[in-house]
Design an enzyme around this catalytic site. Structure first.
Site, PDB file in Angstrom:
ATOM      1  N   HIS A 227       0.867   8.118  -1.825  1.00 43.50           N
ATOM      2  CA  HIS A 227       1.387   7.610  -0.546  1.00 43.50           C
ATOM      3  C   HIS A 227       0.208   6.974   0.203  1.00 43.50           C
ATOM      4  CE1 HIS A 227       4.027   7.100   2.753  1.00 43.50           C
ATOM      5  NE2 HIS A 227       4.139   8.331   3.203  1.00 43.50           N
ATOM      6  N   HIS A 268       5.055  -3.126  -5.537  1.00 42.79           N
ATOM      7  CA  HIS A 268       5.738  -2.447  -4.426  1.00 42.79           C
ATOM      8  C   HIS A 268       7.101  -1.960  -4.882  1.00 42.79           C
ATOM      9  CE1 HIS A 268       7.264  -1.678  -0.348  1.00 42.79           C
ATOM     10  NE2 HIS A 268       5.981  -1.568  -0.048  1.00 42.79           N
ATOM     11  N   ASP A 323      -2.090  -2.659   0.951  1.00 41.16           N
ATOM     12  CA  ASP A 323      -3.362  -1.945   0.828  1.00 41.16           C
ATOM     13  C   ASP A 323      -4.483  -2.792   0.262  1.00 41.16           C
ATOM     14  OD1 ASP A 323      -2.394   0.426   1.898  1.00 41.16           O
ATOM     15  OD2 ASP A 323      -1.518   1.016  -0.010  1.00 41.16           O
TER      16      ASP A 323
HETATM   17  N1  HAX Z   1      -0.673  -1.786 -11.926  1.00 45.06           N
HETATM   18  C1  HAX Z   1      -0.301  -1.225 -13.094  1.00 45.06           C
HETATM   19  N2  HAX Z   1       0.986  -0.927 -13.407  1.00 45.06           N
HETATM   20  C2  HAX Z   1       1.922  -1.260 -12.508  1.00 45.06           C
HETATM   21  C3  HAX Z   1       1.610  -1.884 -11.286  1.00 45.06           C
HETATM   22  C4  HAX Z   1       0.243  -2.129 -10.995  1.00 45.06           C
HETATM   23  N3  HAX Z   1      -0.158  -2.671  -9.850  1.00 45.06           N
HETATM   24  N4  HAX Z   1       2.746  -2.087 -10.592  1.00 45.06           N
HETATM   25  C5  HAX Z   1       3.759  -1.595 -11.353  1.00 45.06           C
HETATM   26  N5  HAX Z   1       3.259  -1.097 -12.509  1.00 45.06           N
HETATM   27  C6  HAX Z   1       4.009  -0.430 -13.568  1.00 45.06           C
HETATM   28  C7  HAX Z   1       4.588   0.875 -13.032  1.00 45.06           C
HETATM   29  O1  HAX Z   1       3.646   1.938 -13.094  1.00 45.06           O
HETATM   30  C8  HAX Z   1       5.787   1.079 -13.932  1.00 45.06           C
HETATM   31  O2  HAX Z   1       5.307   1.580 -15.170  1.00 45.06           O
HETATM   32  P1  HAX Z   1       6.169   2.681 -16.008  1.00 45.06           P
HETATM   33  O3  HAX Z   1       7.463   1.987 -16.313  1.00 45.06           O
HETATM   34  O4  HAX Z   1       5.309   2.919 -17.191  1.00 45.06           O
HETATM   35  O5  HAX Z   1       6.334   3.853 -15.109  1.00 45.06           O
HETATM   36  C9  HAX Z   1       6.261  -0.347 -14.174  1.00 45.06           C
HETATM   37  O6  HAX Z   1       5.124  -1.195 -13.912  1.00 45.06           O
HETATM   38  C10 HAX Z   1       7.408  -0.780 -13.285  1.00 45.06           C
HETATM   39  O7  HAX Z   1       7.045  -0.543 -11.944  1.00 45.06           O
HETATM   40  P2  HAX Z   1       7.826  -1.198 -10.729  1.00 45.06           P
HETATM   41  O8  HAX Z   1       9.274  -0.872 -10.852  1.00 45.06           O
HETATM   42  O9  HAX Z   1       7.453  -2.633 -10.623  1.00 45.06           O
HETATM   43  O10 HAX Z   1       7.179  -0.497  -9.465  1.00 45.06           O
HETATM   44  P3  HAX Z   1       7.309   1.022  -8.969  1.00 45.06           P
HETATM   45  O11 HAX Z   1       8.299   1.043  -7.844  1.00 45.06           O
HETATM   46  O12 HAX Z   1       7.511   1.958 -10.102  1.00 45.06           O
HETATM   47  O13 HAX Z   1       5.846   1.277  -8.395  1.00 45.06           O
HETATM   48  C11 HAX Z   1       3.875   1.043  -7.106  1.00 45.06           C
HETATM   49  C12 HAX Z   1       5.371   0.690  -7.208  1.00 45.06           C
HETATM   50  C13 HAX Z   1       3.361   0.530  -5.751  1.00 45.06           C
HETATM   51  C14 HAX Z   1       3.656   2.559  -7.193  1.00 45.06           C
HETATM   52  C15 HAX Z   1       3.119   0.321  -8.271  1.00 45.06           C
HETATM   53  O14 HAX Z   1       3.289  -1.054  -8.138  1.00 45.06           O
HETATM   54  C16 HAX Z   1       1.645   0.673  -8.348  1.00 45.06           C
HETATM   55  O15 HAX Z   1       1.265   1.676  -8.931  1.00 45.06           O
HETATM   56  N6  HAX Z   1       0.752  -0.190  -7.736  1.00 45.06           N
HETATM   57  C17 HAX Z   1      -0.676   0.072  -7.760  1.00 45.06           C
HETATM   58  C18 HAX Z   1      -1.058   1.144  -6.755  1.00 45.06           C
HETATM   59  C19 HAX Z   1      -0.952   0.637  -5.317  1.00 45.06           C
HETATM   60  O16 HAX Z   1      -1.385  -0.454  -4.981  1.00 45.06           O
HETATM   61  N7  HAX Z   1      -0.344   1.457  -4.445  1.00 45.06           N
HETATM   62  C20 HAX Z   1      -0.122   1.099  -3.044  1.00 45.06           C
HETATM   63  C21 HAX Z   1       1.324   0.692  -2.791  1.00 45.06           C
HETATM   64  C22 HAX Z   1       1.519   0.156  -1.410  1.00 45.06           C
HETATM   65  C23 HAX Z   1       2.337   1.070  -0.586  1.00 45.06           C
HETATM   66  O17 HAX Z   1       3.553   1.128  -0.706  1.00 45.06           O
HETATM   67  N8  HAX Z   1       1.648   1.855   0.245  1.00 45.06           N
HETATM   68  O18 HAX Z   1       2.229   2.791   1.028  1.00 45.06           O
END
Ligand code: HAX
Length: 388
Positions: A227, A268, A323
């Site tokens: 988070h 996201h 972020d």
């Molecule tokens: N890097 C690597 N893998 C990624 C990715 C990234 N930036 N974005 C998505 N993926 C992967 C997911 O882990 C998921 O893999 P699995 O099927 O193996 O589980 C797949 O792609 C599909 O994901 P999605 O449906 O596009 O996105 P989610 O809703 O599952 O996840 C996240 C959203 C933000 C958690 C994800 O994009 C991520 O991990 N980003 C990197 C971390 C990050 O920047 N976090 C801050 C988020 C901002 C926010 O909301 N802050 O509060």
């Protein structure tokens, strides 16, 4: 119930998914759309980014932007509530220095509640908002051991200037610091009703625990790496890259993916374009620190990462999220330790969560308030067999 009122057919597939997508209530302060991101009280965030934080506090609590007169009134109210009614410093001085800043923030909020709780939802929420700048400044100083000659708080100053004055960092551009933190606060104040920290805060408040206990719990939820702590991880990621050369950045991104590590600052759960909050911060960075090394790295990342991530069809949104840029901007103004970054997120969210708690406690259900949260859990088959 009419067809229109059926919001979701619940099936066993919804179990053990963290309530993902399950409607639980209505939110009066904000909503998020896949293309324009967060809206506060109907206004897309891009239209609000240059407002003062005080005016956005007014918006979240009153659901309309203030007139010039109302803008003066909210500032006067925050000034009147600003003074911490007791000895917060001694408590903070007793905390373990190597505890995470988010744990300090949570203890600090609890302490403010122990120093004064009125048990009026709005008064307590506004008192907390008004006292956060001093708590934030003291938190930084005391953790860093700068406990001597702490400047007196000036309740007449803006919320951000009160933090900047308490912090009193030498050799920094205080006007730039104020500008960057003000924008940061406005962009992070609220994000719909169901994000974990907001939901947690409202759930705790539904037991009629105080605003302070509810907010401390919300901050604990925010502190998790999935988070709010993602913004700490984001700058740590940028610092690891260490180069703004597009080829090297691309090689770094590919190596991270190869190693099954996230590319921080991209993707996201709801948005399907670049988060407008990222766009605003990129524009601000371009204006105030275009030659900053970390800013140059994130500018290259913004070009490279969406293309590389876009090669994976599983990734629903390869674009920059909120972020990506905030850490580089905070680092530029002299706040160089990323472990503090989530405390700014928490500071901002106190406004949105506070407003949502007030709404749930005193507006929903014609003023009766939402009842105590009690979702249903179903006994697992194994447990049932044991009972038989
Ligand atoms: N890097 C690597 N893998 C990624 C990715 C990234 N930036 N974005 C998505 N993926 C992967 C997911 O882990 C998921 O893999 P699995 O099927 O193996 O589980 C797949 O792609 C599909 O994901 P999605 O449906 O596009 O996105 P989610 O809703 O599952 O996840 C996240 C959203 C933000 C958690 C994800 O994009 C991520 O991990 N980003 C990197 C971390 C990050 O920047 N976090 C801050 C988020 C901002 C926010 O909301 N802050 O509060």
């Amino acid at each position: 119930m009419s067809d229109e009122e059926v919001l979701l057919e619940l099936t066993s597939n919804h179990l053990n998914t963290g309530l993902r997508g399950v409607p639980v209530g209505t939110c009066r302060t904000s909503f998020v759309t896949p293309t324009e991101g967060v809206h506060y009280c109907g206004y897309p965030i891009t239209e609000l980014a240059t407002f003062a934080p005080e005016d956005i506090v007014y918006l979240l609590f009153n659901k309309e932007l203030p007139t010039p007169e109302q803008s003066k009134e909210i500032r006067a109210e925050l000034t009147a509530r600003a003074t911490v009614p007791g000895d917060l410093e001694s408590i903070l001085k007793a905390l373990p220095r190597d505890g995470h800043p988010m744990d300090w923030l949570s203890v600090g909020i609890h302490t403010l509640g122990m120093l004064e709780t009125t048990n009026d939802w709005r008064s307590d929420a506004m008192n907390l908002i008004a006292r956060m700048p001093r708590l934030m400044g003291l938190l930084f100083r005391i953790r860093e051991g700068r406990t001597e000659n702490i400047p007196a708080d000036d309740p007449n100053a803006s919320m951000v200037d009160r933090f900047v004055n308490t912090l009193d960092l030498q050799g920094v551009d205080k006007a730039k610091m104020t500008q960057i933190i003000s924008t940061y606060l406005v962009l992070h104040m609220d994000h719909g009703g169901g994000n974990l920290s907001t939901f947690t805060g409202k759930a705790i408040a539904s037991s009629h625990a105080t605003v302070y206990s509810s907010m401390a719990g919300a901050m604990n939820a925010l502190s998790g790496p999935l988070h709010g702590r993602a913004n700490q991880s984001c700058l740590e990621f940028v610092l690891r890259i260490g180069t703004s050369d597009p080829k090297e950045v691309e090689a770094f991104v590919r190596a991270e993916l190869e190693a099954k590590r996230p590319v921080f600052g991209f993707g996201h759960a709801v948005l399907r374009t670049e988060d407008p909050r990222a766009t605003v911060q990129f524009a601000l960075g371009q204006q105030v620190c275009p030659d900053d090394e970390n800013f140059k790295i994130i500018r290259t990342l913004r070009e490279v990462a969406p293309r590389v991530l876009g090669e994976n069809p599983k990734i629903s949104n390869p674009n920059a999220n909120v972020d990506i840029a905030s850490g580089a901007l905070l680092h530029h103004i002299g706040l160089t330790d990323p472990t503090y970054y989530t405390t700014f997120f928490g500071w901002a969210r106190v406004a949105g969560i506070g407003a949502q708690i007030v709404d749930e406690r005193s507006v929903m259900r014609n003023g009766k308030g939402t009842p105590i949260y009690r979702p249903k859990y179903i006994a697992e088959q194994q447990t049932l067999r044991h009972i038989e």
